[in-house]
Design an enzyme around this catalytic site. Structure first.
Site, PDB file in Angstrom:
ATOM      1  N   PRO A 147       0.830  -1.194   0.000  1.00 42.99           N
ATOM      2  CA  PRO A 147       0.000   0.000   0.000  1.00 42.99           C
ATOM      3  C   PRO A 147       0.860   1.237   0.000  1.00 42.99           C
ATOM      4  O   PRO A 147       1.828   1.331   0.737  1.00 42.99           O
ATOM      5  CB  PRO A 147      -0.808  -0.126   1.279  1.00 42.99           C
ATOM      6  CG  PRO A 147      -0.058  -1.042   2.143  1.00 42.99           C
ATOM      7  CD  PRO A 147       0.789  -1.878   1.282  1.00 42.99           C
ATOM      8  N   GLU A 148       0.493   2.160  -0.827  1.00 41.68           N
ATOM      9  CA  GLU A 148       1.156   3.456  -0.855  1.00 41.68           C
ATOM     10  C   GLU A 148       0.124   4.478  -0.391  1.00 41.68           C
ATOM     11  O   GLU A 148      -0.956   4.103   0.060  1.00 41.68           O
ATOM     12  CB  GLU A 148       1.677   3.729  -2.273  1.00 41.68           C
ATOM     13  CG  GLU A 148       2.561   2.584  -2.763  1.00 41.68           C
ATOM     14  CD  GLU A 148       3.053   2.739  -4.192  1.00 41.68           C
ATOM     15  OE1 GLU A 148       3.244   3.882  -4.638  1.00 41.68           O
ATOM     16  OE2 GLU A 148       3.235   1.711  -4.853  1.00 41.68           O
TER      17      GLU A 148
END
Length: 275
Positions: free
Chosen positions: A2-3
């Site tokens: 996840p960014e």
DNA sequence: ACGAGCGCCTGTCGGC
DNA sequence: TGCCGACAGGCGCTCG
């Protein structure tokens, strides 16, 4: 994994609730359980379990890739790293494979952390700054301007891609959004930061803002078995597209390794002029 | 001040 | 089918 956009999406679900479950804000902790002790960075498990009960969730926010859950006394910080995911469910729900810890609330809600690769980390601290104090600017803040980016790029002489992914330089960019932003800005990932012109910095700034905002608008990218529901992967220009046509010029996208990370780029749109 | 290498982990996929 | 290596959204450490 996840960014920034995926973390923001998860944060919003916790803060505002979903069709299935209400917001966590206002809930009082009943108890917690830890199934994989190394997921807990600090404090020790015993401390963690005794400090939480009775604390009320006052608010939930994001800083870079950190999820910050402000409680009445402490703050709960979560970093999802590569495969972490947070979900809210009823306490009657069965646990899933790879669930690493959970917090039950007195209103029947449960917050569960699932993390196949066990890289994710959790902190319960009095002062969040002790964990997130070193983070770089927040890319969607008003304070993050094109000229600030240009100035910071010139403060070091590093390859642009690893620099953008350095959380001390800028908070929230990861492998996908960096590759997409560099393609949009027409900059080669290997380019030295000190050689980025004002005009190029301005393009890069706009590209960073665009990919992050579009990622958030589409609820992030869904790639694996986690983060279902995101749509950003449908508009990837380069990421995981080796051999496929660049949507801008039709040239085959290439893969190389930069800073130990798989890196996708268009050799025509992102030529490597200077080193 | 850099970059490279590696450790931390599990799952998936492609090749043989 | 089964095995084996490569690879995966991250980051902190050591070592040149």
């Amino acid at each position: 994994m996840p960014e920034l956009p995926e973390v923001e999406t998860i944060c919003k679900n916790l803060r505002y609730g979903t069709p299935e479950f209400p917001s966590l804000v206002g809930s009082t902790v009943d108890n917690a359980q830890v199934f994989w002790a190394r997921s807990l960075a600090t404090p020790a498990v015993g401390d963690f379990l005794t400090r939480l009960p009775g604390q009320v969730v006052r608010g939930i926010k994001r800083r870079g890739k950190f999820i910050i859950c402000n409680l009445s006394q402490d703050a709960l910080l979560v970093h999802l790293r590569m495969s972490g995911d947070l979900r809210v469910e009823a306490q009657a729900s069965p646990l899933a494979p790879h669930d690493r810890w959970m917090v039950d609330f007195t209103n029947g809600l449960r917050l569960v952390f699932n993390d196949a690769r066990k890289f994710g980390r959790l902190w319960l601290v009095n002062d969040p700054q002790s964990i997130i104090g070193g983070l770089g600017p927040e890319p969607l803040d008003e304070a993050f301007t094109a000229s600030l980016l240009h100035q910071r790029l010139h403060a070091s002489r590093r390859q642009i891609k690893p620099l953008l992914m350095d959380q001390h330089f800028l908070a929230g960019m990861g492998n996908i959004y960096t590759d997409e932003a560099l393609h949009r800005a027409r900059l080669n990932p290997l380019m030295l930061s000190s050689q980025v012109s004002e005009e190029e910095a301005s393009r890069l700034w706009a590209a960073i803002r665009w990919v992050l905002e579009e990622g958030i608008r589409r609820n992030g990218a869904s790639i694996d078995w986690v983060y279902r529901g995101g749509g950003f992967q449908n508009i990837f220009c380069v990421y995981k597209r080796a051999g496929l046509a660049c949507p801008v010029c039709g040239t085959a996208i290439q893969r190389m390794v930069v800073g130990q990370r798989g890196t996708y780029y268009c050799p025509v749109c992102q030529p490597n002029h200077r080193r």
